[in-house]
Scaffold this motif. Structure first.
Motif, PDB file in Angstrom:
ATOM      1  N   TYR A 109       5.670  25.980 -59.065  1.00  0.00           N
ATOM      2  CA  TYR A 109       5.375  27.261 -59.716  1.00  0.00           C
ATOM      3  C   TYR A 109       3.890  27.282 -60.057  1.00  0.00           C
ATOM      4  O   TYR A 109       3.403  26.471 -60.836  1.00  0.00           O
ATOM      5  N   LEU A 110       3.196  28.216 -59.422  1.00  0.00           N
ATOM      6  CA  LEU A 110       1.746  28.307 -59.530  1.00  0.00           C
ATOM      7  C   LEU A 110       1.359  29.492 -60.408  1.00  0.00           C
ATOM      8  O   LEU A 110       1.916  30.574 -60.285  1.00  0.00           O
ATOM      9  N   CYS A 111       0.388  29.261 -61.248  1.00  0.00           N
ATOM     10  CA  CYS A 111      -0.197  30.334 -62.034  1.00  0.00           C
ATOM     11  C   CYS A 111      -1.608  30.581 -61.494  1.00  0.00           C
ATOM     12  O   CYS A 111      -2.317  29.649 -61.115  1.00  0.00           O
ATOM     13  N   ALA A 112      -2.003  31.826 -61.431  1.00  0.00           N
ATOM     14  CA  ALA A 112      -3.348  32.179 -60.981  1.00  0.00           C
ATOM     15  C   ALA A 112      -3.904  33.264 -61.890  1.00  0.00           C
ATOM     16  O   ALA A 112      -3.146  33.985 -62.556  1.00  0.00           O
ATOM     17  N   SER A 113      -5.207  33.371 -61.926  1.00  0.00           N
ATOM     18  CA  SER A 113      -5.816  34.451 -62.708  1.00  0.00           C
ATOM     19  C   SER A 113      -7.012  35.013 -61.963  1.00  0.00           C
ATOM     20  O   SER A 113      -7.604  34.352 -61.104  1.00  0.00           O
ATOM     21  N   SER A 114      -7.344  36.250 -62.281  1.00  0.00           N
ATOM     22  CA  SER A 114      -8.533  36.879 -61.733  1.00  0.00           C
ATOM     23  C   SER A 114      -9.190  37.691 -62.836  1.00  0.00           C
ATOM     24  O   SER A 114      -8.553  38.052 -63.827  1.00  0.00           O
ATOM     25  N   LEU A 115     -10.459  37.980 -62.618  1.00  0.00           N
ATOM     26  CA  LEU A 115     -11.250  38.598 -63.672  1.00  0.00           C
ATOM     27  C   LEU A 115     -10.640  39.922 -64.125  1.00  0.00           C
ATOM     28  O   LEU A 115     -10.511  40.199 -65.315  1.00  0.00           O
ATOM     29  N   GLU A 116     -10.282  40.737 -63.163  1.00  0.00           N
ATOM     30  CA  GLU A 116      -9.681  42.024 -63.494  1.00  0.00           C
ATOM     31  C   GLU A 116      -8.989  42.557 -62.253  1.00  0.00           C
ATOM     32  O   GLU A 116      -9.136  42.006 -61.171  1.00  0.00           O
ATOM     33  N   ALA A 117      -8.231  43.609 -62.442  1.00  0.00           N
ATOM     34  CA  ALA A 117      -7.509  44.221 -61.327  1.00  0.00           C
ATOM     35  C   ALA A 117      -8.502  44.666 -60.260  1.00  0.00           C
ATOM     36  O   ALA A 117      -9.530  45.259 -60.557  1.00  0.00           O
ATOM     37  N   GLY A 118      -8.165  44.364 -59.020  1.00  0.00           N
ATOM     38  CA  GLY A 118      -9.019  44.771 -57.919  1.00  0.00           C
ATOM     39  C   GLY A 118     -10.104  43.781 -57.585  1.00  0.00           C
ATOM     40  O   GLY A 118     -10.776  43.918 -56.568  1.00  0.00           O
ATOM     41  N   ARG A 119     -10.306  42.757 -58.411  1.00  0.00           N
ATOM     42  CA  ARG A 119     -11.258  41.708 -58.073  1.00  0.00           C
ATOM     43  C   ARG A 119     -10.580  40.756 -57.090  1.00  0.00           C
ATOM     44  O   ARG A 119      -9.454  40.352 -57.281  1.00  0.00           O
ATOM     45  N   GLU A 120     -11.337  40.377 -56.068  1.00  0.00           N
ATOM     46  CA  GLU A 120     -10.692  39.672 -54.987  1.00  0.00           C
ATOM     47  C   GLU A 120     -10.176  38.289 -55.359  1.00  0.00           C
ATOM     48  O   GLU A 120      -9.047  37.942 -55.086  1.00  0.00           O
ATOM     49  N   THR A 121     -11.034  37.486 -55.962  1.00  0.00           N
ATOM     50  CA  THR A 121     -10.718  36.064 -56.047  1.00  0.00           C
ATOM     51  C   THR A 121      -9.672  35.765 -57.104  1.00  0.00           C
ATOM     52  O   THR A 121      -9.835  36.100 -58.273  1.00  0.00           O
ATOM     53  N   GLN A 122      -8.603  35.141 -56.665  1.00  0.00           N
ATOM     54  CA  GLN A 122      -7.603  34.605 -57.574  1.00  0.00           C
ATOM     55  C   GLN A 122      -7.796  33.097 -57.650  1.00  0.00           C
ATOM     56  O   GLN A 122      -7.892  32.427 -56.627  1.00  0.00           O
ATOM     57  N   TYR A 123      -7.862  32.589 -58.858  1.00  0.00           N
ATOM     58  CA  TYR A 123      -8.041  31.166 -59.087  1.00  0.00           C
ATOM     59  C   TYR A 123      -6.701  30.565 -59.486  1.00  0.00           C
ATOM     60  O   TYR A 123      -6.067  31.026 -60.442  1.00  0.00           O
ATOM     61  N   PHE A 124      -6.298  29.538 -58.765  1.00  0.00           N
ATOM     62  CA  PHE A 124      -4.991  28.948 -58.969  1.00  0.00           C
ATOM     63  C   PHE A 124      -5.072  27.698 -59.828  1.00  0.00           C
ATOM     64  O   PHE A 124      -6.021  26.914 -59.748  1.00  0.00           O
ATOM     65  N   GLY A 125      -4.024  27.499 -60.621  1.00  0.00           N
ATOM     66  CA  GLY A 125      -3.854  26.239 -61.314  1.00  0.00           C
ATOM     67  C   GLY A 125      -3.207  25.218 -60.396  1.00  0.00           C
ATOM     68  O   GLY A 125      -2.868  25.528 -59.249  1.00  0.00           O
ATOM     69  N   PRO A 126      -3.000  23.991 -60.896  1.00  0.00           N
ATOM     70  CA  PRO A 126      -2.436  22.922 -60.062  1.00  0.00           C
ATOM     71  C   PRO A 126      -0.936  23.070 -59.828  1.00  0.00           C
ATOM     72  O   PRO A 126      -0.392  22.427 -58.934  1.00  0.00           O
TER      73      PRO A 126
END
Lengths: 114, 113
Positions: free
Chosen positions: A90-107
């Motif tokens: 189960y991966l969690c990811a975040s991005s700066l705001e809606a529509g911003r491309e890059t999603q950063y994933f946790g381990p």
């Protein structure tokens, strides 16, 4: 800058037991995602939050899965009761705001249901 | 129509060679095409991404080639190194609206020294 933090990293439970996963996104990231990654597959979105609001939970099995993101920061994903088929990462990811491309994933949290 | 199909499932390349991974999509509304790299026990990390208004994007040894009419895009890794050994996922999304990343099935790349 700290990345996305997830805990626990590993969890082994027996079927029908409850389990919860925690995620702390990158500071300042308003959008948070939960994905499930089955063995040998790509991640699949379960739910997306914009701040506190769940804006896409169409893929979340609502009979047994629930999620919350209190105060628009940390998030918890819960499964109750767990089934054998829930074994996955189960991966969690975040991005700066809606529509911003890059999603950063946790381990991720690797769940094994016995 | 939401699927992204990726091939091959696994790939073995000699050090210094070129690694090529291909993806195809159906939904013409997709407007963002990233490639993610994942090492064992880690989450996916963005490697390189492209928007459909260009046909190629290069960052160091990594290049995305994009063919809008064929609805295909590919990742080329030049001068492949053992440290590139990982699983690579292509993905697609719509930056407006749904915004969720739809991932391919992944390619396990092994670079032999």
């Amino acid at each position: 800058e700290a990345g996305v933090v997830q805990s626990p990293r590993y969890k082994i439970i027996e079927k029908k037991q409850p389990v919860a996963f925690w995620c702390n996104p990158i500071s300042g990231h308003n959008t948070l995602y939960w994905y499930r990654q089955n063995l040998g597959q790509g991640p699949e979105l379960l739910i997306r939050y914009e701040n506190e609001e769940a804006v896409d939970d169409s893929q979340l099995p609502k009979d047994r899965f629930s999620a919350e993101r209190l105060k628009g920061v940390d998030s918890t994903l819960k499964i109750q009761p767990a089934e054998l088929g829930d074994s996955a990462v189960y991966l969690c990811a975040s991005s700066l705001e809606a529509g911003r491309e890059t999603q950063y994933f946790g381990p991720g949290t690797r769940l094994l249901v016995l | 129509q939401q699927q992204v199909k990726q091939s091959p499932q696994s790939l073995i390349v000699q050090k210094g060679g070129i690694s090529i991974i291909n993806c195809a999509y159906e939904n013409t509304a997709f407007d963002y095409f990233p490639w993610y790299q994942q090492f064992p026990g880690k989450g996916p990390a963005l490697l390189i991404a492209i928007r459909p208004d260009v046909s190629e994007k290069k960052e160091g040894r990594f290049t995305i080639s994009f063919n809008k009419s064929a609805k295909q895009f590919s990742l080329h890794i030049m001068d492949s190194q053992p440290g590139d050994s990982a699983t690579y996922f292509c993905a697609a999304s719509m930056l407006e609206g749904a915004q969720k990343l739809v991932f391919g099935q992944g390619t396990r790349l092994t670079i032999n020294p």
